[in-house]
Design an enzyme around this catalytic site. Sequence first.
Site, PDB file in Angstrom:
ATOM      1  N   ASP A  69       0.851  -1.195   0.000  1.00 35.02           N
ATOM      2  CA  ASP A  69       0.000   0.000   0.000  1.00 35.02           C
ATOM      3  C   ASP A  69       0.884   1.241   0.000  1.00 35.02           C
ATOM      4  OD1 ASP A  69       0.844  -0.775   2.532  1.00 35.02           O
ATOM      5  OD2 ASP A  69      -1.167  -0.983   3.330  1.00 35.02           O
ATOM      6  N   GLU A 127      -5.950   3.253   3.624  1.00 36.70           N
ATOM      7  CA  GLU A 127      -6.427   3.804   4.887  1.00 36.70           C
ATOM      8  C   GLU A 127      -7.858   4.343   4.837  1.00 36.70           C
ATOM      9  OE1 GLU A 127      -4.941   3.610   7.667  1.00 36.70           O
ATOM     10  OE2 GLU A 127      -2.830   3.235   7.209  1.00 36.70           O
TER      11      GLU A 127
END
Length: 376
Positions: A69, A127
């Site tokens: 990520d 997130e």
Amino acid sequence: MINLIEIRRQLHQIPEIGLEEHKTQKYLLTIIHQIIQNKSFIQVETWQTGLLVYLKGSQGQKTIGWRTDIDGLPVEELTNLPFASKNGRMHACGHDIHMTVALGLLEKLSESQPKNNLLFLFQPAEENEAGGKLMYDGGAFKNWLPDEFYGLHVRPDLKVGEIATNEQTLFAGTCEVELTFVGTGGHAAFPHTANDALVAAAYFVTQVQTIVSRNVDPLDSAVVTFGKMEAGTTNNIIAERAFLHGTIRSLTQEVNELTQKRLTELAKGVAQSFDMTIDLKLKQGGYLPVENNPKLAKELMDFFRNETKANLIDIAPAMTGEDFGYLLSKIPGVMFWLGIDSEAPLHSQKMNPNEKVLDFAVEAIDQFLQFKVNRN
């Protein structure tokens, strides 16, 4: 040969919120093209702010995926590091480490064409918007969809050299809750002419705790937390509206859905008893439980334990959330913790990984991925 520490520090200075990772993507592309130049078996595609790097195998019987990520958090950094972020955001969840490890692995694994295909996924918006789900549902993988998917997450309370996972659920599924009670405001001296939304919200916060204690099987696990409450303007005005912002977390999707159902019923019940209306939003999206494939997890754990310098730990599940759970609900795979030995925890303004983890992680994970892509 790329400089892992320099790359990590450059990435650390430019954290960006999910789906806004334009500088991050540009920097990653610069390093990736440096690594893969003159290697015709490698292709690169972009998807919004994400990236996919595909190594076509000489035999290509299956595709192994490695996911990292790339987004940061809206956290003001307080580490006092010379390379600290100054843009009001921070890689407080360690995604700068994740990206750097992935680049190091790409460099090693692209030295020669592998037997099987290999996909590196640089995924945005872990997130805030479940970027893994967005990419999967948006068709970003095309013909490159992996047969197996692997990924890591840094863990501050583990030492460098420690890798931890299990053969079951590693992370919880999460669901964001936004709830507003709407009543009638008024003067504090005349409460009978108003309808106090603050009081209703307070009743709800108290009652919602009974979901875990009285609705969830004691042998299962769930968390219901409301970390934010906004109501009222001053001491002598009865609040017309009260807003609550919270989270549901559970180790199975069944328990998450039960908890969402009971929370909704309680919210409606409290609103009815106070003669109010509510606006309730439940947002789970791609934040499903991160469920490791038992067979692949055992293989990975045995390999790290027996074939690398890693100290492999069989660890209990944690209530942290991760959108890799969505990809693992579609594709078998494994996620594991990577120790970074930081005194400050994840999402802290002072989270500071030990950079020695970079060389260790690249060496150990490269051995595992070489084993996966080059065996018959």
